[in-house]
Write an enzyme that holds these catalytic residues in place. Sequence first.
Site, PDB file in Angstrom:
ATOM      1  N   HIS A 180       0.847  -1.208   0.000  1.00 29.02           N
ATOM      2  CA  HIS A 180       0.000   0.000   0.000  1.00 29.02           C
ATOM      3  C   HIS A 180       0.880   1.255   0.000  1.00 29.02           C
ATOM      4  O   HIS A 180       0.693   2.163  -0.816  1.00 29.02           O
ATOM      5  CB  HIS A 180      -0.901  -0.043   1.240  1.00 29.02           C
ATOM      6  N   GLU A 181       1.852   1.302   0.886  1.00 31.09           N
ATOM      7  CA  GLU A 181       2.708   2.493   0.973  1.00 31.09           C
ATOM      8  C   GLU A 181       3.598   2.624  -0.271  1.00 31.09           C
ATOM      9  O   GLU A 181       3.829   3.740  -0.745  1.00 31.09           O
ATOM     10  CB  GLU A 181       3.551   2.461   2.253  1.00 31.09           C
ATOM     11  N   HIS A 206       1.550   4.157  -3.023  1.00 26.88           N
ATOM     12  CA  HIS A 206       1.472   5.626  -2.927  1.00 26.88           C
ATOM     13  C   HIS A 206       2.704   6.240  -3.590  1.00 26.88           C
ATOM     14  O   HIS A 206       2.605   7.182  -4.364  1.00 26.88           O
ATOM     15  CB  HIS A 206       1.422   6.076  -1.462  1.00 26.88           C
ATOM     16  N   HIS A 228      -5.802   6.673  -2.746  1.00 26.75           N
ATOM     17  CA  HIS A 228      -6.755   5.676  -2.252  1.00 26.75           C
ATOM     18  C   HIS A 228      -7.873   5.462  -3.262  1.00 26.75           C
ATOM     19  O   HIS A 228      -8.320   6.403  -3.918  1.00 26.75           O
ATOM     20  CB  HIS A 228      -7.327   6.130  -0.900  1.00 26.75           C
ATOM     21  N   TYR A 231      -9.875   1.937   1.532  1.00 27.47           N
ATOM     22  CA  TYR A 231     -10.174   1.967   2.958  1.00 27.47           C
ATOM     23  C   TYR A 231     -11.083   0.791   3.311  1.00 27.47           C
ATOM     24  O   TYR A 231     -11.852   0.328   2.478  1.00 27.47           O
ATOM     25  CB  TYR A 231     -10.986   3.224   3.301  1.00 27.47           C
TER      26      TYR A 231
HETATM   27 ZN    ZN Z   1      -2.789   5.070   2.086  1.00 28.34          ZN
END
Ligand code: ZN
Length: 425
Positions: free
Chosen positions: A178-179, A182, A188, A235
């Site tokens: 996830h990071e 980014h 997101h 999320y």
């Molecule tokens: Zn995030």
Amino acid sequence: MELRRCLLLTALLLPAALPFPVQVRPAPCTGKVILLSFCTESPSPTETDEEDEDIFNKILKVNKDSSQLLQEGDIVPRRGRSAINCRHCNWPQSSDGIVRIPYELDPTYETNHVKGIHDAMAEFEALTCINFVKRKTERDYLSIRSADGCWSNYGKVGGGQTVSVMKGGCMWKGVIQHELEHALGFLHEHSRSDRDKHVKIMWQYISPADRPDFKKFENSNNLDLPYDYSSVMHYGPYTFSNTTGKATIVPIPDGSVHIGQRQGMSNLDVAKINKLYNCSRCSTILDGPSGSLRSANHPRNYSDNTNCVWLIRTRSRKVSLHFQAFHLQNTRGCQGDYVKVYDGSSKTSPVLMDKTCGSKIPNSIISSSNLMLVEFITDGAHTASGFQAAFAAGKSENMGNGKENSPCQISLSIHSGKTWKDCSP
Ligand SMILES: [Zn+2]
């Protein structure tokens, strides 16, 4: 011997009780209930609670005490640059099509932390044209550090940019991916311009201070690819909820669709990376408890010059692979067309089945973890009907010489073509 449980499942009645998605079809014409029997290992005690927690809740819990100023929970705000129309923040692509992203690791990471980060990176390398390479002298690079929380910048910002993967709290493959996503330039999933067609934001359960975290980016680059509930960038349903038990994000029209997960990138996550970075890759993630894979066009002939991988990723069990059909061009040493299987998620993982060609159906294979990578390469000469194989999650014992000797045999096929493990003693 590890404890094994056998679950007898009334498949049509109880799919919701499973801790993972199951695709079930009724038997045609009969309308009978199909009983599926398969085995699982008991989850380890430390795993049980964590299994149900989505990635974003993990991230938020850790970041609660972070002193880093963050937007949307885990993104470092940019100064003077638009958060979404980031035209010059993709990482550069080499002439060979590979996007090499230099990185440095926190010297305080221990062996298991380094392995966790490398494993998360290996999936990018197997499935996309993104390669994370140890930094030499490059100016722009990722500095992966155990700072206070799990967070990252959005896209390439220039110079050494921190990706915080804190020891303890952030060392999950899905969180690390996830990071890193980014840093590759992804926001997101629920921030997409078209999100209101796919999820309803329940503003009444979000405190005013947290509402900016649910901002929609009207100009987001959706890459003409569908909204992805199963994205590692989505999320979870209860993110930033101020009322226990009340969801802040509800999928529409079906509120029971699962959002938020921690297993790792989805097929659409991979497709989006490959599209943003102009990667030409043939790669598929298979992440159900069972399923099948086959060469393109099978049982008709496969094409010349293909290079495809399938990453089989079960939730936490070993993977067993059972070839059902196999017919490839036969060459000495299988230097032409071949199938190769790795014990892990990368081509640098140990080899479970070396280059195999010809027409003899290979023995069944079992991985040592929940990951198995299948590679199919063809050259420019001769084709054949290719292969088909079924996989299942579960433990097989006494696997000698790659043969399936376990009392727990793969023996039950249902009409969907799925193969399950039969636990009858
Ligand atoms: Zn995030």
